[in-house]
Design an enzyme around this catalytic site. Structure first.
Site, short mmCIF file in Angstrom:
data_model
loop_
_atom_site.label_atom_id
_atom_site.label_comp_id
_atom_site.label_asym_id
_atom_site.label_seq_id
_atom_site.Cartn_x
_atom_site.Cartn_y
_atom_site.Cartn_z
N GLY A 1 -13.92 6.55 5.50
CA GLY A 1 -13.40 7.90 5.34
C GLY A 1 -12.56 8.29 6.54
O GLY A 1 -13.04 8.26 7.68
N GLU B 1 -9.64 0.57 -3.53
CA GLU B 1 -8.64 -0.06 -4.41
C GLU B 1 -7.25 0.20 -3.85
O GLU B 1 -7.05 1.10 -3.02
CB GLU B 1 -8.76 0.51 -5.82
N PRO B 2 -6.26 -0.58 -4.29
CA PRO B 2 -4.89 -0.34 -3.81
C PRO B 2 -4.41 1.08 -4.06
O PRO B 2 -3.58 1.61 -3.32
CB PRO B 2 -4.07 -1.36 -4.61
N GLY C 1 -8.82 4.97 -1.56
CA GLY C 1 -9.99 4.54 -0.82
C GLY C 1 -11.19 5.42 -1.09
O GLY C 1 -12.01 5.12 -1.95
N ILE D 1 -11.50 -5.35 1.80
CA ILE D 1 -12.92 -5.62 1.65
C ILE D 1 -13.40 -6.51 2.80
O ILE D 1 -12.99 -7.67 2.91
CB ILE D 1 -13.24 -6.29 0.30
N GLU E 1 -23.34 4.37 6.36
CA GLU E 1 -22.20 3.65 6.94
C GLU E 1 -21.57 4.46 8.06
O GLU E 1 -21.22 3.92 9.12
CB GLU E 1 -21.16 3.37 5.86
N ALA F 1 -17.53 -3.57 -2.28
CA ALA F 1 -16.14 -3.50 -2.78
C ALA F 1 -15.94 -2.19 -3.53
O ALA F 1 -16.31 -2.09 -4.71
CB ALA F 1 -15.83 -4.70 -3.66
N GLU G 1 -9.20 12.91 8.33
CA GLU G 1 -8.82 14.04 7.47
C GLU G 1 -9.85 14.27 6.38
O GLU G 1 -10.23 15.41 6.08
CB GLU G 1 -7.43 13.80 6.87
N GLY H 1 -3.98 -1.28 33.69
CA GLY H 1 -2.55 -1.53 33.88
C GLY H 1 -2.09 -2.74 33.06
O GLY H 1 -2.50 -2.92 31.92
#
Length: 384
Positions: A369, A134-135, A138, A164, A247, A131, A372, A344
């Site tokens: 990440g 956060e809002p 990132g 999370i 990661e 975790a 950018e 298709g």
């Protein structure tokens, strides 16, 4: 064609290939038949963790004393890429959330905490999650806002984390908190147990990864024992940065494999689907699409394996890892789009791999990440 090239690769030993066979049987038996069902249900059975543990999947790279299994970078690539064959990113992300949640514990937690937590996680009895996001941000870890103040033999944690993976079901949360002042020096890591009073969770609905549970976590004066501090106070930023490299390599391996699934399924479909009296694989435009897809997968796989070899030699090629993640996610995006185009109307229908993979392109280009951020980090490492 893609399979033969990979089997002959000199980076893989007989042990790697034996584990690949085990993984392939596991995925074919335990995941692939249920992938669509679990996606529609928005979850998969917890029993899958124990089954994954039985074949050694959950323990890869963790200390043997806690139930881990020795593994080099190529063994981890095998695991990620064989899981991807099911075309079910939501299952893979939550099933393997401990690979980002538990390494900080294995690396820096107190011995008694390691002994209490890791064996159950690696046995599939408990679920571990990371975790950080956060809002308010990132990858901008240095400016996180979730606070942990010392109160006797506890930290009191208040704040929020969001997006999370395994957030709803996790028994153990490895949480980045601010114990000090502004900037990276004020960041620490805490192990917070899922039943801690004051912790509440809100389930999030997503574009893709439907089978994974994703949550916003709310910490309201949660009391966490001081012994649950991971590493030293104020050293959390370094732990997080070390975690990111692993990661991103894992994501790159998975994305390259999802792209390969798109190529293989598109080839199979193109040989069967007929238009204007012949299989669409006999139309030059389709053949060229398939070659373009295969070319990008081959290039991405080669870059991935060379980086894995360099990591095994003790190097830390941060810039190249960032570029690798972008290379892999862009390859996945291209191949998923072309595969759906080749299918298709059938590619627009739920229940097939290429449709699921297409929905899951963006989470990979953002998670760990964004493209950018990867470019910015790479440019800094290059001295630009």
């Amino acid at each position: 064609m893609l399979e033969r090239t990979r089997v002959q690769n000199p980076f893989y030993t007989p042990e790697h290939e034996a584990f690949r066979d085990v993984m392939r049987r596991f995925v074919a038996r335990e995941i692939e038949p249920y992938a669509h069902e679990w996606d529609e249900a928005g979850e998969f059975p917890r029993e899958l963790y124990a089954k994954a543990s039985e074949i050694g999947l959950l323990g890869l790279g963790f200390p043997e004393e806690f139930g881990g299994v020795p593994a080099d970078q190529f063994m981890k690539i095998v695991a990620s890429q064989e899981l991807a064959r099911a075309g079910a990113g939501g299952v893979s992300s939550s099933l393997m959330s401990h690979t980002i949640g538990s390494p900080p514990i294995a690396r820096a937690a107190r011995p008694e905490v390691k002994a209490r937590v890791l064996p159950d996680v690696l046995a599939g009895k408990k679920i571990s999650a990371l975790a950080i996001t956060e809002p308010s941000g990132g990858s901008d870890v240095a400016n996180l806002r979730t606070k942990a103040r010392r109160d006797g033999d506890h930290y009191v944690v208040s704040g929020e984390k969001t997006f999370i993976t395994s957030g709803m079901r996790a028994d153990y949360l490895t949480v980045a908190v601010r114990t000090g002042g502004e900037g990276p020096g004020g960041v620490s890591m805490l192990l917070i147990e899922g039943n801690t009073p004051g912790l509440t969770r809100t389930k999030l609905k997503k574009m893709g990864w439907w089978a994974s549970d994703t949550a916003t976590l709310h910490f309201d004066e949660c009391r966490v024992p001081v012994e649950n501090l991971i590493g030293e106070e104020g050293q959390g930023f370094k732990i997080i940065m070390h975690n990111f490299n692993s990661e991103r390599m894992g994501m790159a391996a998975s994305c390259t494999a999802y792209a390969r699934v798109c190529v293989e399924d598109a080839i199979a479909y193109a040989k069967e689907r007929k238009t204007f009296g012949k299989p669409i694989a006999q139309h030059q435009v389709i053949r060229h699409k398939l070659v373009d897809m295969a070319q990008k997968v081959a290039a991405s796989q080669a870059m991935l394996e060379m980086l894995a070899w360099r990591l095994g030699q003790g190097e830390s090629p941060v810039a190249e890892i960032c570029m690798m993640k972008n290379q892999a996610t862009q390859t996945m995006a291209f191949c998923a789009s072309e595969a759906v185009q080749i299918f298709g109307g059938a590619g627009f229908m739920r229940g097939i791999k290429v449709e699921r993979i297409y929905r899951e392109v963006k989470v990979n280009a953002i998670g760990g990440g964004t493209e950018e951020i990867m470019k910015d980090l790479a440019s800094r490492q290059m001295g630009l």
